[in-house]
Scaffold this active site. Structure first.
Site, mmCIF file in Angstrom:
data_model
loop_
_atom_site.group_PDB
_atom_site.id
_atom_site.type_symbol
_atom_site.label_atom_id
_atom_site.label_comp_id
_atom_site.label_asym_id
_atom_site.label_seq_id
_atom_site.Cartn_x
_atom_site.Cartn_y
_atom_site.Cartn_z
ATOM 1 N NE ARG A 1 -6.603 -13.058 -7.786
ATOM 2 C CZ ARG A 1 -5.130 -13.963 -6.887
ATOM 3 N NH1 ARG A 1 -5.869 -15.235 -8.595
ATOM 4 N NH2 ARG A 1 -4.188 -14.440 -6.901
ATOM 5 C CG ASN B 1 -2.232 -9.620 -13.238
ATOM 6 O OD1 ASN B 1 -1.711 -9.256 -12.439
ATOM 7 N ND2 ASN B 1 -2.886 -10.845 -14.185
ATOM 8 C CG ASN C 1 1.949 -3.014 -1.604
ATOM 9 O OD1 ASN C 1 2.702 -2.976 -0.194
ATOM 10 N ND2 ASN C 1 0.714 -3.041 -1.406
ATOM 11 C CE1 TYR D 1 8.019 -13.853 0.727
ATOM 12 C CE2 TYR D 1 10.052 -14.324 0.784
ATOM 13 C CZ TYR D 1 8.614 -13.310 0.794
ATOM 14 O OH TYR D 1 8.414 -12.490 0.902
ATOM 15 C CE LYS E 1 7.752 -9.610 -2.262
ATOM 16 N NZ LYS E 1 7.159 -7.886 -2.348
HETATM 17 N N1 LIG Z 1 3.093 -9.084 5.894
HETATM 18 C C1 LIG Z 1 4.020 -9.206 5.669
HETATM 19 O O1 LIG Z 1 4.133 -9.990 6.290
HETATM 20 C C2 LIG Z 1 5.062 -9.053 4.778
HETATM 21 C C3 LIG Z 1 6.516 -9.096 5.322
HETATM 22 C C4 LIG Z 1 7.584 -8.535 4.071
HETATM 23 C C5 LIG Z 1 6.710 -7.730 2.888
HETATM 24 N N2 LIG Z 1 5.959 -7.885 2.566
HETATM 25 C C6 LIG Z 1 5.178 -7.189 1.503
HETATM 26 O O2 LIG Z 1 4.201 -6.427 1.517
HETATM 27 C C7 LIG Z 1 3.620 -6.201 0.731
HETATM 28 C C8 LIG Z 1 2.686 -6.324 0.471
HETATM 29 O O3 LIG Z 1 1.626 -7.118 1.859
HETATM 30 P P1 LIG Z 1 0.870 -7.499 2.241
HETATM 31 O O4 LIG Z 1 1.099 -8.345 3.647
HETATM 32 O O5 LIG Z 1 -0.277 -6.169 2.787
HETATM 33 O O6 LIG Z 1 -0.146 -8.566 1.223
HETATM 34 P P2 LIG Z 1 -1.406 -9.038 0.808
HETATM 35 O O7 LIG Z 1 -2.488 -8.733 2.222
HETATM 36 O O8 LIG Z 1 -1.410 -10.783 0.487
HETATM 37 O O9 LIG Z 1 -2.090 -7.726 -0.309
HETATM 38 C C9 LIG Z 1 -1.607 -8.180 -1.601
HETATM 39 C C10 LIG Z 1 -1.923 -7.044 -1.954
HETATM 40 O O10 LIG Z 1 -1.414 -7.400 -3.466
HETATM 41 C C11 LIG Z 1 -2.514 -6.929 -4.114
HETATM 42 N N3 LIG Z 1 -2.512 -8.363 -5.393
HETATM 43 C C12 LIG Z 1 -2.105 -9.192 -5.777
HETATM 44 N N4 LIG Z 1 -1.734 -9.670 -6.922
HETATM 45 C C13 LIG Z 1 -1.968 -8.634 -7.806
HETATM 46 C C14 LIG Z 1 -2.081 -8.279 -9.100
HETATM 47 N N5 LIG Z 1 -1.564 -9.441 -10.467
HETATM 48 N N6 LIG Z 1 -1.729 -6.679 -9.695
HETATM 49 C C15 LIG Z 1 -2.161 -5.897 -8.802
HETATM 50 N N7 LIG Z 1 -2.471 -5.890 -7.133
HETATM 51 C C16 LIG Z 1 -1.988 -7.330 -6.967
HETATM 52 C C17 LIG Z 1 -3.569 -7.611 -3.466
HETATM 53 O O11 LIG Z 1 -4.808 -6.932 -4.625
HETATM 54 P P3 LIG Z 1 -6.192 -7.598 -4.631
HETATM 55 O O12 LIG Z 1 -6.752 -8.473 -2.941
HETATM 56 O O13 LIG Z 1 -6.958 -7.536 -5.647
HETATM 57 O O14 LIG Z 1 -6.196 -8.621 -5.551
HETATM 58 C C18 LIG Z 1 -3.786 -7.122 -2.461
HETATM 59 O O15 LIG Z 1 -3.982 -5.882 -2.235
HETATM 60 C C19 LIG Z 1 3.942 -7.334 -0.473
HETATM 61 O O16 LIG Z 1 5.020 -6.812 -1.166
HETATM 62 C C20 LIG Z 1 4.645 -7.926 0.199
HETATM 63 O O17 LIG Z 1 5.470 -9.160 -0.213
HETATM 64 C C21 LIG Z 1 4.752 -8.776 3.929
#
Ligand SMILES: NC(=O)c1ccc[n+]([C@@H]2O[C@H](COP(=O)([O-])OP(=O)(O)OC[C@H]3O[C@@H](n4cnc5c(N)ncnc54)[C@H](OP(=O)(O)O)[C@@H]3O)[C@@H](O)[C@H]2O)c1
Length: 265
Positions: free
Chosen positions: A37, A62, A89, A151, A158
């Site tokens: 997005r 997507n 990711n 969650y 997950k």
């Molecule tokens: N942050 C934390 O504390 C944390 C902790 C544990 C695990 N994680 C995991 O780490 C990973 C990255 O997390 P983050 O914190 O960087 O998340 P984030 O800031 O919300 O970023 C999410 C990313 O996923 C992409 N995305 C979402 N829906 C999508 C789709 N349908 N198709 C393709 N891309 C999509 C978004 O792209 P667009 O913006 O272009 O839509 C964005 O680049 C995730 O798997 C999350 O569950 C995060």
């Protein structure tokens, strides 16, 4: 370390995915940045990869749509004639209590987060076979095993990712493809704003930091370092594992946490 390798990181326009994409580029790889997005941060990530002197390909897809996944891998094959590393990711989710969840939220979350790993892997394998093998790392979360507020569907997705990781690790081993997962603890990204408890308590991250044994929260670079290690020859004997990157936070018994004092660094 990854010179001439081609790396795809799903959801790598921003957040942890962008840090992983840039880290691979800093280690010599050509990188495919996928976004859904938000095009502008993805273009900025592409520009940074090119500044490091490596090829960068931007593909909107997507990950919740099978046709988009197929188009993503077809585009990579046309451009690079193969793929060495896939980092799963991208994630999305409906954060709500159990009784407020809806079928639409379940399907949305499971399809983007979990179903996509299975079908991305199916599409990745022929491209990795052209390279004689490869590596897949999926990004999980502590919510796969523990209960986090609102969650439930993301946690279930997950948990599915971790199960799929184990099956891929076994079934793709004969193709010289190494598969593992990484579960970061709390990492400060825009994703945290989806949590009501983070929005309502501006000191939450600070409190989490003060009880983390390592003295600080994990950051996107910490996650990228471990992801890259799992794709390196040194990690060849690690298969189907979920590596927690949280500075020891999940080790603590609830209610018995002790402040670590000043955060490290
Ligand atoms: N942050 C934390 O504390 C944390 C902790 C544990 C695990 N994680 C995991 O780490 C990973 C990255 O997390 P983050 O914190 O960087 O998340 P984030 O800031 O919300 O970023 C999410 C990313 O996923 C992409 N995305 C979402 N829906 C999508 C789709 N349908 N198709 C393709 N891309 C999509 C978004 O792209 P667009 O913006 O272009 O839509 C964005 O680049 C995730 O798997 C999350 O569950 C995060």
């Amino acid at each position: 370390m990854f010179e001439n390798k081609v790396v795809l990181v799903s959801g790598s326009g921003r957040g942890i995915g962008a840090a992983i994409a840039l880290h691979f580029a800093s280690l010599g790889a050509n990188v495919v940045v996928n976004y859904f997005r938000n095009r502008q941060p993805a273009e900025e990530t592409i520009a940074k990869i090119r500044q490091l002197g490596h090829e960068a390909l931007l593909v909107k897809a997507n990950m919740g749509e099978l046709a988009d996944i197929e188009r993503l891998f077809d585009t990579i094959d046309q451009e690079f004639h193969g793929l060495d590393i896939y980092i799963h990711n991208a994630a999305s989710g409906y954060n709500r209590p159990v009784l407020q969840q809806r079928l639409k939220g379940w399907d949305w979350t499971m399809n983007i987060n979990a179903r996509s790993l299975l079908f991305a892997a199916q599409n990745a394998v022929p491209l990795m076979e052209k390279r004689g093998g490869g590596a897949i790392v999926a990004i999980s979360s502590p919510g796969a095993k523990r209960v986090l507020p609102d969650y439930v569907v993301v946690g279930a997705s997950k948990a599915a990712i971790e199960a799929i990781t184990r099956y891929l690790a076994v079934e793709l081993a004969a193709k010289n493809i190494v598969v593992n997962a990484v579960a970061p603890g709390m990492v400060i990204t825009e994703a945290l704003q989806h949590f009501e408890m983070v929005r309502s308590d501006v000191h939450l991250a600070e409190k989490a930091e003060h009880i983390t044994p390592a003295g600080r929260l994990a950051n996107p670079q910490d996650v990228a370092n471990i992801v890259a290690f799992l794709c390196s020859p040194e990690a060849f004997m690690i298969r189907g594992q979920v590596i927690t990157v949280d500075g020891g936070a999940a080790l603590l018994a609830p209610g018995l946490e002790k402040e670590t004092g000043s955060p490290a660094e």
